[in-house]
Design an enzyme around this catalytic site. Structure first.
Site, PDB file in Angstrom:
ATOM      1  N   TYR A 254       0.837  -1.198   0.000  1.00 15.13           N
ATOM      2  CA  TYR A 254       0.000   0.000   0.000  1.00 15.13           C
ATOM      3  C   TYR A 254       0.873   1.249   0.000  1.00 15.13           C
ATOM      4  CZ  TYR A 254      -3.992  -3.025   1.199  1.00 15.13           C
ATOM      5  OH  TYR A 254      -4.978  -3.991   1.199  1.00 15.13           O
TER       6      TYR A 254
ATOM      7  N   SER B 114     -13.439  -3.985   0.069  1.00 15.69           N
ATOM      8  CA  SER B 114     -14.226  -3.185  -0.878  1.00 15.69           C
ATOM      9  C   SER B 114     -15.725  -3.412  -0.690  1.00 15.69           C
ATOM     10  CB  SER B 114     -13.822  -3.493  -2.324  1.00 15.69           C
ATOM     11  OG  SER B 114     -12.538  -2.993  -2.598  1.00 15.69           O
ATOM     12  N   PRO B 115     -16.245  -3.201   0.519  1.00 14.94           N
ATOM     13  CA  PRO B 115     -17.660  -3.476   0.784  1.00 14.94           C
ATOM     14  C   PRO B 115     -18.637  -2.520   0.112  1.00 14.94           C
ATOM     15  CG  PRO B 115     -16.636  -2.432   2.682  1.00 14.94           C
ATOM     16  CD  PRO B 115     -15.528  -2.761   1.733  1.00 14.94           C
TER      17      PRO B 115
ATOM     18  N   GLY C  26     -17.949  -4.379  -9.297  1.00 15.38           N
ATOM     19  CA  GLY C  26     -16.861  -4.786 -10.185  1.00 15.38           C
ATOM     20  C   GLY C  26     -15.587  -4.988  -9.401  1.00 15.38           C
TER      21      GLY C  26
ATOM     22  N   VAL D 164     -18.078   2.941  -6.588  1.00 17.07           N
ATOM     23  CA  VAL D 164     -19.011   2.565  -5.535  1.00 17.07           C
ATOM     24  C   VAL D 164     -20.427   2.526  -6.085  1.00 17.07           C
ATOM     25  CG1 VAL D 164     -17.540   3.500  -3.722  1.00 17.07           C
ATOM     26  CG2 VAL D 164     -19.268   4.965  -4.758  1.00 17.07           C
ATOM     27  N   PHE D 165     -21.247   1.678  -5.507  1.00 15.87           N
ATOM     28  CA  PHE D 165     -22.641   1.577  -5.977  1.00 15.87           C
ATOM     29  C   PHE D 165     -23.559   2.574  -5.285  1.00 15.87           C
ATOM     30  CE2 PHE D 165     -21.940  -1.797  -2.785  1.00 15.87           C
ATOM     31  CZ  PHE D 165     -22.870  -1.441  -1.815  1.00 15.87           C
TER      32      PHE D 165
END
Length: 305
Positions: free
Chosen positions: A52, A215-216, A220, A225-226
């Site tokens: 990271y 990645s909650p 994809g 983000v949704f």
């Protein structure tokens, strides 16, 4: 904040983990605010990886939390290793070198948990076992786990390891829920019935391995983000309605959806916004009904057989 047992370990950890993958994007002052927000909310579990920011994330974190022996006793540090430029590397030499690097950057003598980051096609489990034994006996690493591994890969490692695998970090969100949906379409003649991970969720539950969703909030593979995304109108409408009923944000409900699953997962947040982190932490206090959970699941385009 609610707490839980991490796998087969003796660690009592918050149900939310703070992911530090992008902390190097913050100023030192903003990083301090993020870390203090977590601690004030009862979240003392911080997830890192040697790659990271090329190591700068671990360095900035240590600076932001003002690492010393007193601070170290109050937090739980997890880091990952095994990804190198152009390859994956689970060799004994690399694992030992990577841990030493993380310890130096984090200004600590030990990691509470070390995860192997992504499966190495050339893994020699005997070497991994030797590395883990040396790290454990020296006190540099107290617990071990994996990331993005299927049941057979875990079992291959466990054949040689002397320490239990306590965690498996896997991608999971409302829109990336194949590990759940495959179990609902057993023996069905459609693509959803295909188990792409060897029933890893059930395997981890059976073997007391804590799943740590990463990645909650993503759809994809890192496409975005949704939440508040025009591509997911039905999903956002369902989440917003339930969020209004609980008087919390859509962020809280999206994370509460994962926490509602009886596998007792520990999602890893990725936000670098302290206020949004507060919304994430509120999810620990929300327990969605079965009806609400399935309403969100279906609104994401998942079909019940």
């Amino acid at each position: 904040m609610r707490y839980m047992k991490l796998g087969k370990s003796d660690l009592q950890v918050p149900t939310i983990a703070v992911g530090c993958m992008r902390i190097n994007e913050l100023s030192t002052a903003d990083a301090e605010r993020l870390v203090q927000t977590a601690l004030e909310g009862g979240v003392n579990f911080f997830d890192h990886a040697d790659i990271y920011g090329g190591g700068t994330c671990e360095e900035l974190f240590a600076e932001a939390i003002h690492m010393n022996s007193t601070v170290r006793e109050k937090i739980i540090l997890q880091s990952k290793c095994g990804i190198r430029k152009g390859m994956f590397d689970f060799s004994k030499e690399h694992i030992l070198e990577a841990v030493d690097g993380s310890l130096k950057r984090l200004k600590t003598d030990y990691l509470d948990v070390l995860l192997l980051h992504r499966p190495d096609a050339l893994v020699e489990p005997e070497e991994v076992a030797e590395a883990f034994d040396k790290l454990y006996s020296s006190g540099k690493v107290r617990n071990f786990g994996v990331s993005n591994q299927n049941p057979m890969q875990i079992q291959l490692l466990e054949k040689f390891l002397h320490q239990p695998i306590i965690a498996n970090q896997l991608q999971l969100s409302i829109t990336n829920a194949t590990m759940i949906s495959a179990g609902l379409h057993v023996n069905m003649a459609d693509d959803t019935a295909v188990s792409r991970d060897g029933s890893v969720l059930d395997f981890c539950r059976l073997h007391d391995i804590t799943v740590q969703p990463w990645s909650p909030f993503q759809y994809g593979f890192f496409e975005g983000v949704f939440l508040n995304n025009d591509k997911f109108p039905k999903l956002n409408a369902a989440i917003d309605k339930i969020a209004a009923n609980y008087e919390v944000s859509n962020t809280t409900i999206a994370l509460a959806w994962i926490l509602r699953h009886p596998a007792h997962m520990q999602p890893v947040t990725g936000t670098m916004n302290a206020d949004r982190l507060k919304d994430c932490m509120k999810a620990a206090d929300i327990y969605l009904t079965r009806e609400e959970w399935y309403e969100i699941y279906c609104a994401a385009g998942n079909v019940l057989p």
